[in-house]
Design an enzyme around this catalytic site. Structure first.
Site, PDB file in Angstrom:
ATOM      1  N   SER A  61      -9.281  -6.679  -2.882  1.00  0.00           N
ATOM      2  CA  SER A  61      -8.845  -5.793  -1.798  1.00  0.00           C
ATOM      3  C   SER A  61      -7.541  -6.198  -1.135  1.00  0.00           C
ATOM      4  O   SER A  61      -7.087  -5.508  -0.207  1.00  0.00           O
ATOM      5  CB  SER A  61      -9.942  -5.685  -0.738  1.00  0.00           C
TER       6      SER A  61
ATOM      7  N   LYS B 175      -5.144  -3.391  -0.907  1.00  0.00           N
ATOM      8  CA  LYS B 175      -5.049  -2.434   0.203  1.00  0.00           C
ATOM      9  C   LYS B 175      -3.847  -2.682   1.105  1.00  0.00           C
ATOM     10  O   LYS B 175      -3.438  -1.790   1.855  1.00  0.00           O
ATOM     11  CB  LYS B 175      -6.338  -2.445   1.019  1.00  0.00           C
TER      12      LYS B 175
ATOM     13  N   SER C  66     -11.774  -3.209   5.063  1.00  0.00           N
ATOM     14  CA  SER C  66     -11.692  -3.105   3.602  1.00  0.00           C
ATOM     15  C   SER C  66     -12.566  -1.979   3.064  1.00  0.00           C
ATOM     16  O   SER C  66     -13.232  -2.127   2.027  1.00  0.00           O
ATOM     17  CB  SER C  66     -12.086  -4.445   2.953  1.00  0.00           C
TER      18      SER C  66
END
Length: 362
Positions: A134, A137, A191
């Site tokens: 993640s 992101k 997340s």
């Protein structure tokens, strides 16, 4: 006792007397045997009644035995599942954890850079290319922020946003409608995978155009080790190096909205009649020992535990990257080790990171 009196006639002659004696003996035997027969019959009757109770008790015992075995088998299965080792990360399979470092970090990859001087203070396998989970992101947020799309625009979560890569769950049910700003907040702070995917899916030109923009932005920043295939990080094909991610952190730090949302402690989101509480995945943002300007966490089994941060330590602005950390809390522990090390050795210096000189803010 004279048994002859049992008969009404008088016995005469030897033959008659013999007959009478025989009859008398027969009657005596019959009368003597009668109590034993009755007793045997009673015992047989009792024996016939007992099996029902005995069978019932036997069945109960068998059920208890089966239940114990079943419970034991379930416990055995549970223990067996618990004993199954976690899937090895790419870093573990590559042997990166065998590398020694003076801080004894649990992360197989680490990089610490002074944001102002661009000096590398600490490095460990910093050019190894690994899945980044993640941390992806952060690039998703950078592309959205730089596109200057309206943050108030409402976006619906659709079936297309449901994770088919890892089968992860989400509290954002299909049909949920949130603003682009809220989706960006949840993606960076908590997340939230469906939020990140919805941001990419609704980008002008669609998801393919968004992923192409992510890769183009990485190349423009000089992130030559980096590749993206989707906006969430669920795919292990999203890969980068610590050196590249330090560049990304420096670029993202320039965006005030990314600094604010990534370090937010929590957020309540109204979804229909429900109020959902979301919290930051990085506990250090609430710690009085830390002054964090930007952060992002990540985890999938292929990547291990990951963390990137911009933080001020001992009066210095630092960029920290930790990849492929073994253990749920080990990335946090590694960050703490680095902070204490910098505080004790505030005069530490290193080699200038040439790629960062152009892209980090002064």
């Amino acid at each position: 006792m004279r048994f002859a009196s049992l008969f009404p006639f008088q016995a005469t002659g030897r033959w008659s007397q013999g007959l009478l004696a025989a009859l008398t003996a027969g009657v005596f035997l019959a009368v003597s045997a009668w109590p034993s027969a009755v007793l045997a019959q009673n015992k047989a009757s009792t024996a016939k009644k007992r099996p029902a109770a005995t069978v019932s008790k036997t069945v109960q015992k068998k059920k208890q035995t089966v239940a114990k075995k079943s419970k034991g088998q379930r416990a055995g299965v549970a223990n067996s599942k618990a004993a199954v080792p976690m899937r090895a990360s790419y870093g573990q399979m590559a042997g990166l954890h065998s590398a020694n470092d003076p801080l004894d970090l649990r992360s197989s990859v680490a990089l610490v850079i002074d944001q102002d001087t661009r000096e590398v203070l600490f490095r460990k396998n910093d050019h190894a290319v690994l899945p980044i989970a993640s941390l992806t992101k952060l690039m998703t947020g950078l592309v959205i922020s730089e596109a200057q799309l309206p943050m108030s625009e409402m976006i619906a979560i659709t079936q297309a946003d449901v994770d088919t890569e890892k089968g992860s769950t989400s509290r954002l049910a299909v049909g949920t409608v949130l603003s682009r700003g809220d989706l960006l907040h949840l993606a960076l702070m908590s997340s939230e995978n469906r939020a990140a995917h919805a941001l990419g899916r609704t980008f002008p030109g669609g998801l393919d155009a968004f992923v192409a923009r992510m890769n183009a932005r990485a190349q423009a920043l000089g992130m030559s080790d980096t590749r993206y295939v989707e906006p969430t990080g669920l795919s292990s094909r999203n890969q980068s190096s610590a050196s590249d991610l330090a560049i990304l952190v420096g670029a993202a730090y320039k965006e005030p909205v990314l600094r604010e949302l990534s370090t937010s402690h929590g957020r309540e989101i109204e979804v229909g009649r429900r109020t959902l509480q979301y919290n930051n995945t990085n506990r250090l943002v609430k710690s009085a020992d830390w002054d964090i300007g930007l952060q992002k966490t990540g985890y999938i089994s292929e990547a291990g535990q990951c963390l990137v941060m911009q933080a001020q330590v001992a009066g210095r602005k630092l960029i920290m990257v930790f990849l492929d950390s073994a253990g749920k809390l080990s990335r946090i522990a590694d960050a703490e080790r680095v902070r204490r090390w910098v505080e004790k050795s505030s005069g530490v210096s290193g080699v200038r990171h040439s790629a960062l000189a152009e892209h980090l803010p002064g």
